[in-house]
Motif scaffolding. Structure first.
Motif, mmCIF file in Angstrom:
data_model
loop_
_atom_site.group_PDB
_atom_site.id
_atom_site.type_symbol
_atom_site.label_atom_id
_atom_site.label_comp_id
_atom_site.label_asym_id
_atom_site.label_seq_id
_atom_site.Cartn_x
_atom_site.Cartn_y
_atom_site.Cartn_z
ATOM 1 N N GLU A 187 -18.122 15.726 -9.143
ATOM 2 C CA GLU A 187 -17.750 16.174 -7.801
ATOM 3 C C GLU A 187 -16.743 17.318 -7.855
ATOM 4 O OE1 GLU A 187 -18.378 11.895 -5.463
ATOM 5 O OE2 GLU A 187 -16.429 12.443 -6.298
ATOM 6 N N ILE A 188 -15.780 17.227 -8.767
ATOM 7 C CA ILE A 188 -14.804 18.309 -8.908
ATOM 8 C C ILE A 188 -15.495 19.600 -9.335
ATOM 9 C CG2 ILE A 188 -12.908 19.123 -10.354
ATOM 10 C CD1 ILE A 188 -11.932 17.313 -8.184
ATOM 11 N N ARG B 195 -8.420 14.138 -14.876
ATOM 12 C CA ARG B 195 -7.640 12.899 -14.964
ATOM 13 C C ARG B 195 -6.907 12.615 -13.654
ATOM 14 N NH1 ARG B 195 -3.797 13.139 -19.969
ATOM 15 N NH2 ARG B 195 -3.215 11.103 -19.085
ATOM 16 N N TRP B 196 -6.380 13.683 -13.031
ATOM 17 C CA TRP B 196 -5.714 13.519 -11.739
ATOM 18 C C TRP B 196 -6.703 13.014 -10.690
ATOM 19 C CZ3 TRP B 196 -3.575 18.011 -8.258
ATOM 20 C CH2 TRP B 196 -2.728 17.456 -7.283
ATOM 21 N N ALA B 197 -7.891 13.592 -10.673
ATOM 22 C CA ALA B 197 -8.906 13.175 -9.706
ATOM 23 C C ALA B 197 -9.357 11.747 -9.950
ATOM 24 C CB ALA B 197 -10.103 14.121 -9.774
ATOM 25 N N ASP B 198 -9.221 11.288 -11.188
ATOM 26 C CA ASP B 198 -9.652 9.937 -11.549
ATOM 27 C C ASP B 198 -8.562 8.901 -11.319
ATOM 28 O OD1 ASP B 198 -11.634 8.172 -12.492
ATOM 29 O OD2 ASP B 198 -10.693 8.115 -14.470
ATOM 30 N N ASP B 199 -7.522 9.262 -10.552
ATOM 31 C CA ASP B 199 -6.504 8.331 -10.071
ATOM 32 C C ASP B 199 -5.261 8.264 -10.950
ATOM 33 O OD1 ASP B 199 -5.523 6.731 -8.074
ATOM 34 O OD2 ASP B 199 -6.413 4.874 -8.822
ATOM 35 N N ASP C 277 -16.353 24.196 -4.126
ATOM 36 C CA ASP C 277 -15.948 25.596 -4.044
ATOM 37 C C ASP C 277 -14.431 25.657 -3.890
ATOM 38 O OD1 ASP C 277 -15.505 24.773 -1.449
ATOM 39 O OD2 ASP C 277 -17.088 25.984 -0.559
ATOM 40 N N ALA C 278 -13.879 26.861 -3.704
ATOM 41 C CA ALA C 278 -12.420 27.006 -3.641
ATOM 42 C C ALA C 278 -11.830 26.216 -2.479
ATOM 43 C CB ALA C 278 -12.051 28.481 -3.525
ATOM 44 N N GLU C 279 -12.476 26.288 -1.330
ATOM 45 C CA GLU C 279 -11.965 25.568 -0.163
ATOM 46 C C GLU C 279 -12.058 24.068 -0.362
ATOM 47 O OE1 GLU C 279 -12.356 25.975 4.698
ATOM 48 O OE2 GLU C 279 -14.060 26.469 3.419
ATOM 49 N N GLY C 280 -13.178 23.602 -0.933
ATOM 50 C CA GLY C 280 -13.324 22.171 -1.197
ATOM 51 C C GLY C 280 -12.338 21.664 -2.223
ATOM 52 N N LEU C 281 -12.023 22.490 -3.235
ATOM 53 C CA LEU C 281 -11.049 22.090 -4.239
ATOM 54 C C LEU C 281 -9.651 21.979 -3.628
ATOM 55 C CD1 LEU C 281 -10.479 21.400 -7.176
ATOM 56 C CD2 LEU C 281 -10.226 23.853 -7.647
ATOM 57 N N ALA C 282 -9.326 22.903 -2.720
ATOM 58 C CA ALA C 282 -8.028 22.815 -2.046
ATOM 59 C C ALA C 282 -7.931 21.534 -1.215
ATOM 60 C CB ALA C 282 -7.826 24.039 -1.152
ATOM 61 N N LEU C 283 -9.017 21.157 -0.545
ATOM 62 C CA LEU C 283 -9.020 19.914 0.224
ATOM 63 C C LEU C 283 -8.872 18.708 -0.701
ATOM 64 C CD1 LEU C 283 -9.412 18.297 2.829
ATOM 65 C CD2 LEU C 283 -11.890 18.514 2.488
ATOM 66 N N ALA C 284 -9.565 18.735 -1.849
ATOM 67 C CA ALA C 284 -9.469 17.626 -2.800
ATOM 68 C C ALA C 284 -8.042 17.473 -3.319
ATOM 69 C CB ALA C 284 -10.437 17.841 -3.960
ATOM 70 N N VAL C 285 -7.397 18.586 -3.665
ATOM 71 C CA VAL C 285 -6.020 18.538 -4.151
ATOM 72 C C VAL C 285 -5.088 18.018 -3.058
ATOM 73 C CG1 VAL C 285 -4.072 19.993 -4.839
ATOM 74 C CG2 VAL C 285 -6.290 20.255 -5.957
ATOM 75 N N SER C 286 -5.314 18.412 -1.819
ATOM 76 C CA SER C 286 -4.503 17.896 -0.709
ATOM 77 C C SER C 286 -4.627 16.375 -0.614
ATOM 78 C CB SER C 286 -4.956 18.532 0.613
ATOM 79 O OG SER C 286 -4.787 19.929 0.591
ATOM 80 N N ARG C 287 -5.826 15.870 -0.744
ATOM 81 C CA ARG C 287 -6.040 14.416 -0.677
ATOM 82 C C ARG C 287 -5.393 13.708 -1.862
ATOM 83 N NH1 ARG C 287 -12.476 14.478 1.033
ATOM 84 N NH2 ARG C 287 -12.150 14.713 3.288
ATOM 85 N N MET C 288 -5.476 14.310 -3.050
ATOM 86 C CA MET C 288 -4.870 13.690 -4.224
ATOM 87 C C MET C 288 -3.354 13.662 -4.112
ATOM 88 S SD MET C 288 -7.260 14.858 -7.450
ATOM 89 C CE MET C 288 -7.606 16.555 -6.973
#
Length: 224
Positions: free
Chosen positions: A101-102, A210-214, A106-117
């Motif tokens: 998933e990571i 690793r960050w995305a994996d909790d 795209d760039a915008e989706g990655l920024a949203l993912a980092v915000s959630r993390m």
């Protein structure tokens, strides 16, 4: 023979369009789960159900009808909650992403993912700002620390890539730590550049996964 080749070409074109549509939907978080994503959860659910049925049977023999009735009531409450938490969209909203998933974001989706993390790790996060190609995420820790996250499509975090960070109006305010996130690997030049600047940290693809994996951010990056 020409007609057979034309038909085959159209089929290949449709397959390519379907793959591209699936890729876009995954990047937007709108594509449903694949079998490999839900198979571990389904296997665990079957094992739990088998154990539960065996326990209900033993309880029925010992205590009567009250045991299966209580088990059914518990299942009616627990199953919707568990299934909802295991669904990929719900998992992503809680800041947990798979490596696939990571990679598809795209760039915008990655920024949203980092915000959630960051929110998952207890940070207060402002909505991503900046251009679509290079959005920025700003966050504040409950202890007062501030963080700014920048994203690099290519690992070249050089001084002239972005304008200087906006400083606080207070002269004595500590500037935020700049975390540069890249899904690939940083070069030696990148590492040397970051070491020469105060308050700059690099997160490569391995740490990001690793960050995305909790794994908590403070266990991956020395921020302070």
């Amino acid at each position: 023979m020409a007609m057979w080749r034309s038909t085959t070409g159209r089929r290949d074109s449709r397959r390519a369009r379907r793959r591209e549509t699936v890729r876009v939907l995954r990047a937007q978080g709108r594509h449903g789960p694949e079998l490999r994503e839900v198979l571990p959860a389904l296997t665990g659910l079957v094992l739990v159900l088998c154990a539960g049925v065996a326990g209900i049977a033993a309880g029925y023999r010992s205590l009567g009808l009250v045991v299966p009735l209580a088990a059914l009531a518990l299942l009616a409450v627990a199953v919707p909650v568990v299934v909802g938490r295991l669904r990929p969209p719900a998992r992503r909203r809680r800041g947990r992403y798979t490596a696939e998933e990571i990679a598809a974001l795209d760039a915008e989706g990655l920024a949203l993912a980092v915000s959630r993390m960051l929110r998952r790790d207890g940070w207060s996060v402002r909505p991503p700002s900046g251009e679509r190609v290079r959005p920025r995420v700003r966050a504040r820790h409950p202890r007062g620390h501030r963080l700014e996250v920048a994203f690099r499509p290519v690992a070249e975090p050089l001084p002239d890539e972005d304008p200087p960070l906006a400083r606080s109006r207070r002269a004595d305010a500590e500037p935020p730590v700049l975390l540069i996130v890249h899904r690939g690997s940083f070069s030696g030049r990148d590492v040397r550049w970051a070491r020469q600047r105060t308050g700059v940290r690099l997160m490569d693809g391995a740490l990001l996964r690793r960050w995305a994996d909790d794994t908590s951010l403070d266990r991956l990056i020395d921020l302070w």
